[in-house]
Write a protein that holds these residues in place. Structure first.
Motif, mmCIF file in Angstrom:
data_model
loop_
_atom_site.group_PDB
_atom_site.id
_atom_site.type_symbol
_atom_site.label_atom_id
_atom_site.label_comp_id
_atom_site.label_asym_id
_atom_site.label_seq_id
_atom_site.Cartn_x
_atom_site.Cartn_y
_atom_site.Cartn_z
ATOM 1 N N GLU A 122 0.826 -1.209 0.000
ATOM 2 C CA GLU A 122 0.000 0.000 0.000
ATOM 3 C C GLU A 122 0.861 1.260 0.000
ATOM 4 O OE1 GLU A 122 -3.125 0.206 2.881
ATOM 5 O OE2 GLU A 122 -3.523 -1.940 2.687
ATOM 6 N N LEU A 123 1.944 1.235 0.760
ATOM 7 C CA LEU A 123 2.856 2.387 0.779
ATOM 8 C C LEU A 123 3.465 2.615 -0.597
ATOM 9 C CD1 LEU A 123 4.321 4.581 2.419
ATOM 10 C CD2 LEU A 123 6.082 2.877 2.904
ATOM 11 N N TRP A 124 3.895 1.535 -1.240
ATOM 12 C CA TRP A 124 4.483 1.655 -2.573
ATOM 13 C C TRP A 124 3.450 2.182 -3.573
ATOM 14 C CZ3 TRP A 124 8.825 2.357 -4.808
ATOM 15 C CH2 TRP A 124 8.962 2.156 -6.167
ATOM 16 N N ALA A 125 2.226 1.699 -3.481
ATOM 17 C CA ALA A 125 1.169 2.172 -4.385
ATOM 18 C C ALA A 125 0.886 3.654 -4.145
ATOM 19 C CB ALA A 125 -0.096 1.350 -4.184
ATOM 20 N N PHE A 126 0.866 4.070 -2.885
ATOM 21 C CA PHE A 126 0.653 5.478 -2.566
ATOM 22 C C PHE A 126 1.765 6.343 -3.145
ATOM 23 C CE2 PHE A 126 1.753 9.014 0.258
ATOM 24 C CZ PHE A 126 0.599 9.769 0.148
ATOM 25 N N LEU A 127 3.017 5.917 -2.943
ATOM 26 C CA LEU A 127 4.151 6.695 -3.456
ATOM 27 C C LEU A 127 4.108 6.789 -4.976
ATOM 28 C CD1 LEU A 127 7.045 5.362 -1.211
ATOM 29 C CD2 LEU A 127 5.861 7.541 -1.003
ATOM 30 N N ARG A 128 3.717 5.714 -5.626
ATOM 31 C CA ARG A 128 3.680 5.700 -7.090
ATOM 32 C C ARG A 128 2.548 6.560 -7.634
ATOM 33 N NH1 ARG A 128 3.123 -0.051 -9.014
ATOM 34 N NH2 ARG A 128 1.035 0.538 -8.408
ATOM 35 N N VAL A 129 1.371 6.468 -7.038
ATOM 36 C CA VAL A 129 0.212 7.208 -7.536
ATOM 37 C C VAL A 129 0.382 8.702 -7.284
ATOM 38 C CG1 VAL A 129 -2.246 7.597 -7.146
ATOM 39 C CG2 VAL A 129 -1.380 5.274 -7.384
ATOM 40 N N LYS A 162 3.090 10.355 -7.010
ATOM 41 C CA LYS A 162 4.362 10.840 -7.571
ATOM 42 C C LYS A 162 5.317 11.294 -6.467
ATOM 43 C CE LYS A 162 2.885 10.813 -11.938
ATOM 44 N NZ LYS A 162 2.256 9.559 -12.188
ATOM 45 N N LYS A 163 5.393 10.502 -5.405
ATOM 46 C CA LYS A 163 6.272 10.809 -4.282
ATOM 47 C C LYS A 163 7.394 9.783 -4.180
ATOM 48 C CE LYS A 163 3.526 14.009 -2.459
ATOM 49 N NZ LYS A 163 3.797 15.398 -2.498
ATOM 50 N N LEU A 164 7.882 9.310 -5.310
ATOM 51 C CA LEU A 164 8.923 8.289 -5.288
ATOM 52 C C LEU A 164 10.230 8.802 -4.696
ATOM 53 C CD1 LEU A 164 8.343 6.504 -8.690
ATOM 54 C CD2 LEU A 164 7.817 5.689 -6.406
ATOM 55 N N TRP A 165 10.403 10.105 -4.615
ATOM 56 C CA TRP A 165 11.616 10.648 -4.018
ATOM 57 C C TRP A 165 11.647 10.383 -2.512
ATOM 58 C CZ3 TRP A 165 10.682 14.305 -0.322
ATOM 59 C CH2 TRP A 165 9.435 14.917 -0.343
ATOM 60 N N LEU A 166 10.513 10.023 -1.913
ATOM 61 C CA LEU A 166 10.475 9.700 -0.488
ATOM 62 C C LEU A 166 10.988 8.292 -0.198
ATOM 63 C CD1 LEU A 166 7.053 11.173 0.628
ATOM 64 C CD2 LEU A 166 9.306 11.949 1.312
ATOM 65 N N ALA A 167 11.030 7.425 -1.193
ATOM 66 C CA ALA A 167 11.429 6.032 -0.993
ATOM 67 C C ALA A 167 12.841 5.911 -0.404
ATOM 68 C CB ALA A 167 11.292 5.254 -2.284
ATOM 69 N N PRO A 168 13.855 6.614 -0.909
ATOM 70 C CA PRO A 168 15.185 6.487 -0.300
ATOM 71 C C PRO A 168 15.233 7.000 1.143
ATOM 72 C CG PRO A 168 15.362 7.515 -2.443
ATOM 73 C CD PRO A 168 13.914 7.409 -2.130
ATOM 74 N N ILE A 169 14.465 8.032 1.437
ATOM 75 C CA ILE A 169 14.434 8.572 2.797
ATOM 76 C C ILE A 169 13.829 7.547 3.749
ATOM 77 C CG2 ILE A 169 13.473 10.384 4.259
ATOM 78 C CD1 ILE A 169 13.560 12.200 1.748
ATOM 79 N N ILE A 170 12.740 6.929 3.334
ATOM 80 C CA ILE A 170 12.098 5.899 4.163
ATOM 81 C C ILE A 170 13.034 4.714 4.347
ATOM 82 C CG2 ILE A 170 10.187 4.252 4.227
ATOM 83 C CD1 ILE A 170 8.512 6.397 2.778
ATOM 84 N N PHE A 171 13.729 4.325 3.296
ATOM 85 C CA PHE A 171 14.657 3.202 3.365
ATOM 86 C C PHE A 171 15.784 3.473 4.356
ATOM 87 C CE2 PHE A 171 18.518 1.063 1.842
ATOM 88 C CZ PHE A 171 18.105 -0.254 1.976
ATOM 89 N N VAL A 172 16.349 4.664 4.324
ATOM 90 C CA VAL A 172 17.438 5.011 5.239
ATOM 91 C C VAL A 172 16.934 5.052 6.679
ATOM 92 C CG1 VAL A 172 19.001 6.889 5.894
ATOM 93 C CG2 VAL A 172 18.824 6.192 3.514
#
Length: 49
Positions: free
Chosen positions: A6-13, A15-25
């Motif tokens: 669900e988080l990945w779908a939210f980020l993709r829909v 257009k917040k994919l730039w948050l993915a590296p921040i969440i990963f770190v």
């Protein structure tokens, strides 16, 4: 596992994919702190923060 999907779908829909590296770190640092809590190297890891 559904939370991650669900988080990945939210980020993709949204257009917040730039948050993915921040969440990963943040998750990586959290796991490091939890793993080091009971170990001998804990004082050395805590000096990094």
């Amino acid at each position: 596992m559904s939370f991650i999907r669900e988080l990945w779908a939210f980020l993709r829909v949204r257009k917040k994919l730039w948050l993915a590296p921040i969440i990963f770190v943040m998750v990586l640092f959290g796991a490091l702190l939890i793993a080091a809590q009971g170990s001998v190297v804990a004082p050395f890891i805590y000096t990094l923060f």
